[in-house]
Design an enzyme around this catalytic site. Structure first.
Site, PDB file in Angstrom:
ATOM      1  N   LYS A 186      35.991  37.143  48.717  1.00  0.00           N
ATOM      2  CA  LYS A 186      35.181  37.954  47.788  1.00  0.00           C
ATOM      3  C   LYS A 186      34.130  37.064  47.108  1.00  0.00           C
ATOM      4  CE  LYS A 186      37.166  41.975  48.327  1.00  0.00           C
ATOM      5  NZ  LYS A 186      36.455  42.987  49.129  1.00  0.00           N
ATOM      6  N   TYR A 244      42.007  35.341  50.192  1.00  0.00           N
ATOM      7  CA  TYR A 244      41.424  36.676  50.004  1.00  0.00           C
ATOM      8  C   TYR A 244      40.379  36.640  48.881  1.00  0.00           C
ATOM      9  CZ  TYR A 244      40.992  41.070  47.492  1.00  0.00           C
ATOM     10  OH  TYR A 244      40.484  42.131  46.797  1.00  0.00           O
ATOM     11  N   SER A 271      35.955  42.142  43.481  1.00  0.00           N
ATOM     12  CA  SER A 271      37.229  42.288  42.779  1.00  0.00           C
ATOM     13  C   SER A 271      37.257  41.373  41.573  1.00  0.00           C
ATOM     14  CB  SER A 271      38.351  41.899  43.740  1.00  0.00           C
ATOM     15  OG  SER A 271      39.538  41.655  43.028  1.00  0.00           O
TER      16      SER A 271
HETATM   17  N1  UFG Z   1      54.141  43.831  39.217  1.00  0.00           N
HETATM   18  C1  UFG Z   1      55.516  43.949  39.053  1.00  0.00           C
HETATM   19  N2  UFG Z   1      56.234  44.406  40.123  1.00  0.00           N
HETATM   20  C2  UFG Z   1      55.669  44.747  41.313  1.00  0.00           C
HETATM   21  C3  UFG Z   1      54.269  44.620  41.453  1.00  0.00           C
HETATM   22  C4  UFG Z   1      53.544  44.151  40.384  1.00  0.00           C
HETATM   23  O1  UFG Z   1      56.086  43.645  37.993  1.00  0.00           O
HETATM   24  O2  UFG Z   1      56.393  45.145  42.230  1.00  0.00           O
HETATM   25  C5  UFG Z   1      53.341  43.376  38.060  1.00  0.00           C
HETATM   26  C6  UFG Z   1      52.562  42.097  38.289  1.00  0.00           C
HETATM   27  O3  UFG Z   1      53.364  40.964  38.005  1.00  0.00           O
HETATM   28  C7  UFG Z   1      51.397  42.281  37.342  1.00  0.00           C
HETATM   29  C8  UFG Z   1      51.163  43.802  37.337  1.00  0.00           C
HETATM   30  O4  UFG Z   1      52.386  44.356  37.798  1.00  0.00           O
HETATM   31  O5  UFG Z   1      51.761  41.905  36.031  1.00  0.00           O
HETATM   32  C9  UFG Z   1      50.034  44.239  38.271  1.00  0.00           C
HETATM   33  O6  UFG Z   1      50.249  43.703  39.542  1.00  0.00           O
HETATM   34  P1  UFG Z   1      49.426  44.213  40.845  1.00  0.00           P
HETATM   35  O7  UFG Z   1      49.984  43.468  42.008  1.00  0.00           O
HETATM   36  O8  UFG Z   1      49.463  45.692  40.895  1.00  0.00           O
HETATM   37  O9  UFG Z   1      47.943  43.797  40.522  1.00  0.00           O
HETATM   38  P2  UFG Z   1      47.285  42.371  40.235  1.00  0.00           P
HETATM   39  O10 UFG Z   1      46.674  42.437  38.885  1.00  0.00           O
HETATM   40  O11 UFG Z   1      48.225  41.257  40.502  1.00  0.00           O
HETATM   41  O12 UFG Z   1      46.178  42.285  41.371  1.00  0.00           O
HETATM   42  C10 UFG Z   1      45.224  43.323  41.538  1.00  0.00           C
HETATM   43  C11 UFG Z   1      44.829  43.405  43.009  1.00  0.00           C
HETATM   44  C12 UFG Z   1      44.109  42.163  43.428  1.00  0.00           C
HETATM   45  C13 UFG Z   1      42.939  41.954  42.515  1.00  0.00           C
HETATM   46  C14 UFG Z   1      43.366  41.925  41.081  1.00  0.00           C
HETATM   47  C15 UFG Z   1      42.127  41.876  40.225  1.00  0.00           C
HETATM   48  O13 UFG Z   1      45.979  43.575  43.813  1.00  0.00           O
HETATM   49  O14 UFG Z   1      43.620  42.303  44.749  1.00  0.00           O
HETATM   50  O15 UFG Z   1      44.113  43.093  40.752  1.00  0.00           O
HETATM   51  O16 UFG Z   1      42.395  41.787  38.903  1.00  0.00           O
HETATM   52  F1  UFG Z   1      42.369  40.787  42.829  1.00  0.00           F
END
Ligand code: UFG
Length: 338
Positions: free
Chosen positions: A152, A148, A124
Site C-alpha cells: 500500500k 501487505y 489503508s
Molecule cells: N481482534 C480480536 N479478535 C479477533 C480479531 C481481532 O480481539 O479475532 C481485535 C484486534 O486485536 C484489534 C481489533 O480486534 O484490537 C481489530 O482487529 P482487526 O483485525 O479487525 O483490524 P486491525 O485494526 O488489526 O486491521 C485492520 C485491517 C488492516 C488495516 C488496518 C488499518 O485488517 O488491513 O485495519 O487500520 F491495515
C-alpha cells in the site's frame, strides 16, 4: 461517467459499485475473483436493476486490460484489486509484491496510453504503521509493518511520482480504517475465505454458530477496558467516500491522501456488547494473549475528508452491527449459502 472498478466484486468494491450506480455512473468491473464471488456481481445488478459490464481478468495481463480500455470510453478508475491478508503477506511476500505492484503498474501504464488521468486508490490506515498517536491525520509519518502494508505504501509513492509527470492527473489515495457492515438489503457483504482475520466477521460467524468462540487478543492495553480500540466505519459510508473522492478528482490536479474513518474509537469489548444488544445474539468470548503487531488504539482524524471531499461518516456502531448481522444471518456460509 464510465468508471472502471478493479476488484469491484470484492467486499468494499461491490458496495462502492452500488453507490456509484445510485449516483448515476456507469460501472465496469474488472476482477479475477481470486478473493470474491461472481454472485456479488449478479447481486449488484439485482439490487440496482442495472446491467453491469463484468470482465473476469487478472490485472497483471496487460493485453486484457488494454482490451477493456479499447472497448470503453473510461473516464476514471477506482482501484481496489489486490491481495490483502497481512499474515499471508508475511509468508508469501513476493506473491504480494508481484501481484499488488505489477497490477497497479499495468493499470497506470494503460491509463496513460488512453489518457485516463483520474484515479481513486484503495489504500489503508495500515500505512501509518504502529507509531502514530490517534487521532491520526494524513500528515502523520508513514511506515509499514508487513509486506501487505508495504504494498500500500509503495503504491501510494508510485502514484505520487506518476502523477507528477502528468499535469492533468488527479489521484485520491483513500486510507480506510476498519470497514464493517453491509448493504441494508443483506444481499452483499463481507465473505472472508477461511478463518476471518478481522474482528467483525469473526463475531458474526460465532453468532451464526460457524465458529465456537471469539478470542479477544489482549485485555491489558492502556484503553478504556484493556481491549484494542479501532475506528470501525460502515462500508456504505466508505462507498460514498469513494464517490466523493471521484468527484473531487474532477476539480483537482494533484495526488492527495484522505483518511476515511469516523474519528471515533470503539474497543473490542464495546463492539461485542453492542453487537449482542443490537442483534440479541450471544457472542461467547475468551481473553487470549495479544496478537503480535497490534496497537492499543488506532482511530482517524477525518477532518481533511470532511473539508475537501465534503464527506463524513454518518452510520453508527448500532447500524454497523445490525447490517453485518443481517448479511451473515442470511448467508451463514457467505455467498456459498446462496
Ligand atoms: N481482534 C480480536 N479478535 C479477533 C480479531 C481481532 O480481539 O479475532 C481485535 C484486534 O486485536 C484489534 C481489533 O480486534 O484490537 C481489530 O482487529 P482487526 O483485525 O479487525 O483490524 P486491525 O485494526 O488489526 O486491521 C485492520 C485491517 C488492516 C488495516 C488496518 C488499518 O485488517 O488491513 O485495519 O487500520 F491495515
Amino acid at each position: 461517467m464510465e468508471i472502471l472498478v478493479t476488484g469491484g466484486a470484492g467486499y468494499i468494491g461491490s458496495h462502492t459499485c452500488l453507490e456509484l450506480i445510485a449516483q448515476g455512473h456507469q460501472v465496469i468491473i474488472a476482477d479475477n475473483l481470486s478473493n470474491s464471488h461472481r454472485l456479488s456481481v449478479e447481486r449488484i445488478q439485482s439490487i440496482s436493476q442495472k446491467e453491469i459490464v463484468f470482465y473476469e481478468v487478472n490485472l497483471c495481463y496487460e493485453k486484457a486490460i488494454e482490451d477493456i480500455f479499447q472497448a470503453h470510453a473510461i473516464d476514471a478508475v477506482i482501484h481496489f484489486a489486490g491481495f490483502k491478508a497481512v499474515g499471508e503477506s508475511v509468508e508469501k511476500p513476493l506473491m504480494y509484491y508481484q501481484n499488488n505492484l505489477e497490477s497497479t503498474l499495468v493499470l497506470c501504464k494503460t491509463m496513460e496510453r488512453h489518457k485516463v488521468h483520474r484515479l481513486v486508490f484503495s489504500s489503508s490506515a495500515t500505512v501509518y504503521g504502529m507509531n502514530s498517536k490517534s487521532p491520526i491525520a494524513e500528515h502523520a509519518s508513514l511506515y509499514a509493518t508487513n509486506p501487505y502494508g508495504r504494498t500500500k505504501l509503495f503504491i501510494e509513492k508510485i502514484l505520487r511520482d506518476w502523477s507528477k509527470t502528468i499535469p492533468e492527473s488527479s489521484v485520491a489515495l483513500l486510507r480506510y480504517f476498519n470497514p464493517v457492515g453491509a448493504h441494508s438489503s443483506g444481499l452483499i457483504g463481507e465473505d472472508p475465505q477461511g478463518i476471518p482475520n478481522n474482528l467483525m466477521p469473526y463475531i458474526t460467524q460465532v453468532a451464526a454458530g460457524r465458529r465456537e468462540i471469539l478470542s479477544i487478543f489482549g485485555n491489558d492495553y492502556d484503553t478504556i477496558d484493556g481491549t484494542g480500540v479501532r475506528d470501525y466505519i460502515h462500508v456504505m459510508d466508505l462507498a460514498l467516500g469513494h464517490v466523493k473522492a471521484l468527484e473531487y478528482t474532477l476539480n483537482s490536479k494533484v495526488c492527495d491522501a484522505f483518511n476515511l474513518g469516523t474519528g471515533k474509537g470503539t474497543s473490542v469489548l464495546e463492539l461485542v456488547k453492542a453487537f449482542e444488544l443490537v442483534t440479541g445474539q450471544k457472542v461467547p468470548y475468551q481473553i487470549s494473549k495479544r496478537r503480535s503487531g497490534d496497537v492499543a488504539t488506532c482511530f482517524a482524524n477525518p477532518t481533511k475528508a470532511k473539508n475537501k471531499l465534503s464527506w463524513e461518516a454518518t452510520r453508527d456502531v448500532v447500524q454497523m452491527c445490525r447490517d453485518s448481522w443481517n448479511w451473515q444471518r442470511k448467508h451463514p456460509m457467505g455467498y456459498l449459502s446462496s
